[in-house]
Scaffold this motif. Structure first.
Motif, PDB file in Angstrom:
ATOM      1  N   VAL A  57      23.517 -24.239 -16.707  1.00  0.00           N
ATOM      2  CA  VAL A  57      24.198 -23.451 -15.692  1.00  0.00           C
ATOM      3  C   VAL A  57      24.383 -22.030 -16.212  1.00  0.00           C
ATOM      4  CG1 VAL A  57      25.386 -25.406 -14.640  1.00  0.00           C
ATOM      5  CG2 VAL A  57      26.493 -24.170 -16.485  1.00  0.00           C
ATOM      6  N   THR A  58      24.393 -21.092 -15.284  1.00  0.00           N
ATOM      7  CA  THR A  58      24.680 -19.703 -15.607  1.00  0.00           C
ATOM      8  C   THR A  58      26.095 -19.426 -15.141  1.00  0.00           C
ATOM      9  OG1 THR A  58      22.364 -19.121 -15.327  1.00  0.00           O
ATOM     10  CG2 THR A  58      23.956 -17.309 -15.267  1.00  0.00           C
ATOM     11  N   VAL A  59      26.900 -18.879 -16.038  1.00  0.00           N
ATOM     12  CA  VAL A  59      28.312 -18.667 -15.784  1.00  0.00           C
ATOM     13  C   VAL A  59      28.602 -17.169 -15.855  1.00  0.00           C
ATOM     14  CG1 VAL A  59      30.638 -19.211 -16.603  1.00  0.00           C
ATOM     15  CG2 VAL A  59      28.818 -20.924 -16.804  1.00  0.00           C
ATOM     16  N   GLU A  60      28.978 -16.591 -14.725  1.00  0.00           N
ATOM     17  CA  GLU A  60      29.366 -15.183 -14.677  1.00  0.00           C
ATOM     18  C   GLU A  60      30.875 -15.128 -14.886  1.00  0.00           C
ATOM     19  OE1 GLU A  60      29.557 -11.417 -11.620  1.00  0.00           O
ATOM     20  OE2 GLU A  60      28.267 -13.113 -11.113  1.00  0.00           O
ATOM     21  N   VAL A  61      31.265 -14.809 -16.092  1.00  0.00           N
ATOM     22  CA  VAL A  61      32.672 -14.859 -16.487  1.00  0.00           C
ATOM     23  C   VAL A  61      33.445 -13.718 -15.833  1.00  0.00           C
ATOM     24  CG1 VAL A  61      34.270 -14.792 -18.435  1.00  0.00           C
ATOM     25  CG2 VAL A  61      32.039 -15.907 -18.692  1.00  0.00           C
ATOM     26  N   LEU A  62      34.502 -14.071 -15.118  1.00  0.00           N
ATOM     27  CA  LEU A  62      35.368 -13.076 -14.497  1.00  0.00           C
ATOM     28  C   LEU A  62      36.667 -12.930 -15.276  1.00  0.00           C
ATOM     29  CD1 LEU A  62      34.736 -14.176 -10.831  1.00  0.00           C
ATOM     30  CD2 LEU A  62      33.688 -12.269 -12.047  1.00  0.00           C
ATOM     31  N   GLU A  63      37.074 -14.032 -15.897  1.00  0.00           N
ATOM     32  CA  GLU A  63      38.305 -14.035 -16.679  1.00  0.00           C
ATOM     33  C   GLU A  63      38.222 -15.197 -17.661  1.00  0.00           C
ATOM     34  OE1 GLU A  63      42.910 -15.090 -15.635  1.00  0.00           O
ATOM     35  OE2 GLU A  63      41.826 -13.879 -14.177  1.00  0.00           O
ATOM     36  N   SER A  64      38.749 -14.993 -18.856  1.00  0.00           N
ATOM     37  CA  SER A  64      38.771 -16.096 -19.816  1.00  0.00           C
ATOM     38  C   SER A  64      40.053 -16.040 -20.624  1.00  0.00           C
ATOM     39  CB  SER A  64      37.551 -16.056 -20.737  1.00  0.00           C
ATOM     40  OG  SER A  64      37.611 -14.940 -21.585  1.00  0.00           O
ATOM     41  N   SER A  65      40.501 -17.231 -20.979  1.00  0.00           N
ATOM     42  CA  SER A  65      41.670 -17.375 -21.830  1.00  0.00           C
ATOM     43  C   SER A  65      41.385 -18.558 -22.750  1.00  0.00           C
ATOM     44  CB  SER A  65      42.920 -17.630 -20.980  1.00  0.00           C
ATOM     45  OG  SER A  65      44.044 -17.833 -21.816  1.00  0.00           O
ATOM     46  N   GLY A  66      41.050 -18.254 -23.992  1.00  0.00           N
ATOM     47  CA  GLY A  66      40.653 -19.319 -24.917  1.00  0.00           C
ATOM     48  C   GLY A  66      39.377 -19.969 -24.433  1.00  0.00           C
TER      49      GLY A  66
END
Length: 195
Positions: A120-129
């Motif tokens: 899968v391709t994941v377009e990260v918009l926000e991450s926490s840990g």
């Protein structure tokens, strides 16, 4: 600080408290700074900084990552493995029925059939840990769009994606998926009633 090993090589390590982000450990070493050695020391330090950033985990400085989906928790939550690390991905722009709701298990099964074991391709918009909020595509298909257009997820109230809202309106008009029920309960109302 250790100073007994002037030739000690710098290394990149991981602090367990920092999760998978990693950190640059320079240790203590001495480089004679005379003439040409100054240039070499700058190259070494510059290289160490780049290595430290690169070792900072799959998300450091990146907006798009790829990984293999190893588990589907529910219709809008996946576990992906990326660079031997597992991350929880909350699919952006949608809210799928909870497993205890009508359609909850069917939506999870649908998503599982599409993505489990797939890259899968994941377009990260926000991450926490290790938790990511992202748009996800598999084989070129945007999961948010697919689920909303088939009536398998809601676009949350106040959602910021007009394309998703349009797909949701079309699914409701047809009706298809959960919109075939007379009064489907949005997941946010379901959760609020049980909290």
């Amino acid at each position: 600080v250790e100073t007994d090993s002037p030739d000690r090589d710098p290394r990149v390590g991981t602090d367990p408290a920092e999760g998978d982000r990693g950190q640059l450990e320079l240790g203590a070493f001495e480089i004679g700074i005379k003439g040409g050695d100054m240039k070499i020391s700058r190259i070494i330090v510059g290289t160490l900084i780049v290595v430290g950033i690169a070792a900072g985990g799959a998300l450091a400085g990146q907006n798009v990552i790829t990984g293999k989906c190893v588990k589907v928790l529910d219709g809008d939550t996946l576990i992906i493995e990326c660079e031997k690390n597992r991350r929880t991905v909350n699919i952006e722009g949608i809210d799928a029925p909870e497993l205890e709701q009508p359609w909850g298990k069917e939506v999870r099964s649908f998503v599982r059939d599409m993505v489990r074991g797939e890259d899968v391709t994941v377009e990260v918009l926000e991450s926490s840990g290790d938790i990511i909020r992202a748009r996800v595509t598999v084989n070129g298909i945007d999961l948010s769009e697919m689920l909303v257009s088939r009536g398998l997820a809601w676009v949350p109230e106040g959602g910021s994606d007009p394309d998703l809202a349009g797909l949701g309106a079309k699914a409701r008009e047809l009706p298809c998926g959960l919109w075939m029920d007379s009064e489907p309960e949005p997941p946010w109302e379901f959760r609020a009633a049980r909290s």
